[in-house]
Write a protein that holds these residues in place. Structure first.
Motif, mmCIF file in Angstrom:
data_model
loop_
_atom_site.group_PDB
_atom_site.id
_atom_site.type_symbol
_atom_site.label_atom_id
_atom_site.label_comp_id
_atom_site.label_asym_id
_atom_site.label_seq_id
_atom_site.Cartn_x
_atom_site.Cartn_y
_atom_site.Cartn_z
ATOM 1 N N VAL A 36 -60.354 -35.392 -59.700
ATOM 2 C CA VAL A 36 -59.283 -34.601 -59.101
ATOM 3 C C VAL A 36 -57.989 -35.412 -59.034
ATOM 4 C CG1 VAL A 36 -58.512 -33.563 -56.906
ATOM 5 C CG2 VAL A 36 -60.776 -33.024 -57.825
ATOM 6 N N ASP A 37 -58.109 -36.712 -58.813
ATOM 7 C CA ASP A 37 -56.944 -37.589 -58.660
ATOM 8 C C ASP A 37 -56.265 -37.953 -59.972
ATOM 9 O OD1 ASP A 37 -57.218 -37.613 -55.928
ATOM 10 O OD2 ASP A 37 -58.210 -39.563 -55.840
ATOM 11 N N HIS A 38 -56.819 -37.536 -61.103
ATOM 12 C CA HIS A 38 -56.263 -37.912 -62.403
ATOM 13 C C HIS A 38 -56.057 -36.688 -63.288
ATOM 14 C CE1 HIS A 38 -57.821 -41.674 -60.845
ATOM 15 N NE2 HIS A 38 -56.972 -42.278 -61.652
ATOM 16 N N ASP A 39 -55.030 -36.761 -64.120
ATOM 17 C CA ASP A 39 -54.730 -35.668 -65.043
ATOM 18 C C ASP A 39 -55.236 -35.942 -66.457
ATOM 19 O OD1 ASP A 39 -53.381 -34.190 -63.085
ATOM 20 O OD2 ASP A 39 -51.567 -35.360 -63.405
ATOM 21 N N LEU A 40 -55.358 -37.205 -66.811
ATOM 22 C CA LEU A 40 -55.850 -37.620 -68.125
ATOM 23 C C LEU A 40 -57.167 -38.342 -67.913
ATOM 24 C CD1 LEU A 40 -55.586 -38.221 -71.195
ATOM 25 C CD2 LEU A 40 -54.188 -40.195 -70.568
ATOM 26 N N ILE A 41 -58.243 -37.778 -68.446
ATOM 27 C CA ILE A 41 -59.583 -38.345 -68.287
ATOM 28 C C ILE A 41 -59.997 -38.936 -69.636
ATOM 29 C CG2 ILE A 41 -61.941 -37.944 -67.494
ATOM 30 C CD1 ILE A 41 -59.701 -37.117 -65.438
ATOM 31 N N LEU A 42 -60.146 -40.249 -69.676
ATOM 32 C CA LEU A 42 -60.551 -40.951 -70.894
ATOM 33 C C LEU A 42 -62.034 -41.295 -70.802
ATOM 34 C CD1 LEU A 42 -57.619 -43.532 -71.101
ATOM 35 C CD2 LEU A 42 -57.830 -41.384 -72.380
ATOM 36 N N PHE A 43 -62.764 -41.006 -71.849
ATOM 37 C CA PHE A 43 -64.174 -41.365 -71.938
ATOM 38 C C PHE A 43 -64.306 -42.369 -73.071
ATOM 39 C CE2 PHE A 43 -64.047 -37.071 -70.243
ATOM 40 C CZ PHE A 43 -64.933 -37.123 -69.184
ATOM 41 N N GLN A 44 -64.526 -43.637 -72.755
ATOM 42 C CA GLN A 44 -64.665 -44.665 -73.781
ATOM 43 C C GLN A 44 -66.148 -44.973 -73.928
ATOM 44 O OE1 GLN A 44 -65.331 -48.463 -73.760
ATOM 45 N NE2 GLN A 44 -65.320 -47.980 -75.921
ATOM 46 N N HIS A 45 -66.685 -44.708 -75.122
ATOM 47 C CA HIS A 45 -68.117 -44.930 -75.323
ATOM 48 C C HIS A 45 -68.447 -45.014 -76.811
ATOM 49 C CE1 HIS A 45 -69.020 -40.752 -76.654
ATOM 50 N NE2 HIS A 45 -68.020 -40.440 -75.855
ATOM 51 N N PRO A 46 -69.586 -45.643 -77.110
ATOM 52 C CA PRO A 46 -70.071 -45.601 -78.495
ATOM 53 C C PRO A 46 -70.716 -44.242 -78.763
ATOM 54 C CG PRO A 46 -71.603 -46.820 -77.123
ATOM 55 C CD PRO A 46 -70.437 -46.459 -76.243
ATOM 56 N N LEU A 47 -70.790 -43.883 -80.010
ATOM 57 C CA LEU A 47 -71.532 -42.694 -80.396
ATOM 58 C C LEU A 47 -72.992 -43.114 -80.510
ATOM 59 C CD1 LEU A 47 -70.951 -39.723 -81.116
ATOM 60 C CD2 LEU A 47 -71.106 -40.406 -83.511
ATOM 61 N N TYR A 48 -73.814 -42.576 -79.634
ATOM 62 C CA TYR A 48 -75.244 -42.891 -79.572
ATOM 63 C C TYR A 48 -76.023 -41.705 -80.108
ATOM 64 C CZ TYR A 48 -76.028 -46.992 -76.493
ATOM 65 O OH TYR A 48 -76.153 -48.237 -75.945
ATOM 66 N N TRP A 49 -76.692 -41.857 -81.215
ATOM 67 C CA TRP A 49 -77.515 -40.781 -81.748
ATOM 68 C C TRP A 49 -76.766 -39.450 -81.707
ATOM 69 C CZ3 TRP A 49 -81.507 -41.555 -84.744
ATOM 70 C CH2 TRP A 49 -82.161 -42.772 -84.641
ATOM 71 N N TYR A 50 -75.534 -39.483 -82.199
ATOM 72 C CA TYR A 50 -74.682 -38.302 -82.296
ATOM 73 C C TYR A 50 -74.289 -37.749 -80.922
ATOM 74 C CZ TYR A 50 -76.674 -38.708 -86.944
ATOM 75 O OH TYR A 50 -77.099 -39.191 -88.153
ATOM 76 N N LYS A 83 -60.076 -36.800 -73.214
ATOM 77 C CA LYS A 83 -59.877 -37.572 -74.437
ATOM 78 C C LYS A 83 -60.948 -38.646 -74.522
ATOM 79 C CE LYS A 83 -56.525 -39.771 -77.370
ATOM 80 N NZ LYS A 83 -56.622 -38.813 -78.446
ATOM 81 N N GLN A 84 -61.583 -38.727 -75.680
ATOM 82 C CA GLN A 84 -62.609 -39.729 -75.918
ATOM 83 C C GLN A 84 -62.058 -40.867 -76.758
ATOM 84 O OE1 GLN A 84 -65.159 -36.305 -77.102
ATOM 85 N NE2 GLN A 84 -66.796 -37.738 -76.547
ATOM 86 N N ILE A 85 -62.526 -42.052 -76.445
ATOM 87 C CA ILE A 85 -62.273 -43.247 -77.245
ATOM 88 C C ILE A 85 -63.658 -43.681 -77.712
ATOM 89 C CG2 ILE A 85 -61.369 -45.593 -77.251
ATOM 90 C CD1 ILE A 85 -59.724 -44.701 -74.700
ATOM 91 N N ILE A 86 -63.912 -43.497 -78.997
ATOM 92 C CA ILE A 86 -65.275 -43.624 -79.513
ATOM 93 C C ILE A 86 -65.375 -44.741 -80.539
ATOM 94 C CG2 ILE A 86 -67.071 -42.426 -80.835
ATOM 95 C CD1 ILE A 86 -65.988 -39.824 -79.673
ATOM 96 N N THR A 87 -66.476 -45.462 -80.473
ATOM 97 C CA THR A 87 -66.811 -46.419 -81.528
ATOM 98 C C THR A 87 -68.061 -45.908 -82.241
ATOM 99 O OG1 THR A 87 -68.115 -47.762 -79.972
ATOM 100 C CG2 THR A 87 -65.832 -48.412 -80.327
ATOM 101 N N THR A 88 -68.078 -46.099 -83.551
ATOM 102 C CA THR A 88 -69.252 -45.730 -84.337
ATOM 103 C C THR A 88 -69.735 -46.950 -85.115
ATOM 104 O OG1 THR A 88 -68.122 -45.139 -86.395
ATOM 105 C CG2 THR A 88 -68.277 -43.418 -84.699
ATOM 106 N N GLY A 89 -71.005 -46.947 -85.429
ATOM 107 C CA GLY A 89 -71.526 -47.990 -86.289
ATOM 108 C C GLY A 89 -71.231 -47.689 -87.753
ATOM 109 N N GLY A 90 -71.175 -46.410 -88.080
ATOM 110 C CA GLY A 90 -70.953 -45.982 -89.456
ATOM 111 C C GLY A 90 -69.480 -45.925 -89.815
ATOM 112 N N SER A 91 -69.226 -46.023 -91.091
ATOM 113 C CA SER A 91 -67.853 -45.963 -91.599
ATOM 114 C C SER A 91 -67.327 -44.534 -91.538
ATOM 115 C CB SER A 91 -67.818 -46.446 -93.051
ATOM 116 O OG SER A 91 -68.507 -45.515 -93.876
#
Length: 163
Positions: A36-50, A83-91
């Motif tokens: 509630v206190d934020h307008d921009l929600i960032l989710f930083q995570h690796p892509l795990y099994w899609y 907004k997601q910030i995602i890392t993948t193992g694949g190219s």
């Protein structure tokens, strides 16, 4: 690693779920207050099994409650940015119909997009670091700097962050 490049500014609160909830017992009301206190929600995570890591999935299941985040009366997150910030193992080429995964990355992210939309949030395209395992230190640093610039631009253009 990319977390280190998220700007330390007043309008951004860094919140590590695994640090906060090593036992997986999520404090739902506390998490809802943060949202509630934020307008921009960032989710930083690796892509795990899609998908996302298990604690983030549990967080979504528990925190985004019916009647609070979606459904009748569920308007707490309306208009906020997802907004997601995602890392993948694949190219990047692995995430094409001809590549290893046989689909584009955005196809695998559809459940996140639909969740954001169900919660009346605005889903922004993710910032992606493809092939994170194959990147050297210089490439990782350059990507981190690109992320910092990207987030700074979002903040300046929309005055997002804390309400």
């Amino acid at each position: 690693m990319l977390l280190d490049y998220i700007p330390d500014v007043d309008c951004i609160t860094k919140h590590d779920l695994y640090e906060s909830y090593p036992d997986f017992f999520i404090q739902v009301k506390k998490e809802q207050e943060l949202l509630v206190d934020h307008d921009l929600i960032l989710f930083q995570h690796p892509l795990y099994w899609y998908s996302s890591p298990p604690l983030l999935k549990q967080w979504i299941d528990l925190v985004l409650e019916l009647g609070w985040a979606y459904g009748e009366g569920g308007r707490a997150l309306e208009g906020k940015i997802w907004k997601q910030i995602i890392t993948t193992g694949g190219s990047e080429t692995a995430y094409t119909p001809e590549g290893f995964h046989k689909a584009y990355l955005h196809d695998f992210l559809l459940p996140f997009k639909r969740t954001a939309e169900l919660c009346r949030m605005v889903y922004e395209p993710p910032f992606v670091l493809y092939g994170s395992y194959q990147k050297g230190e210089k490439e990782l640093h350059e990507t981190g700097q690109a992320l910092a610039s990207h987030l700074q631009q979002i903040i300046e253009e929309g005055s997002y962050g804390k309400s």
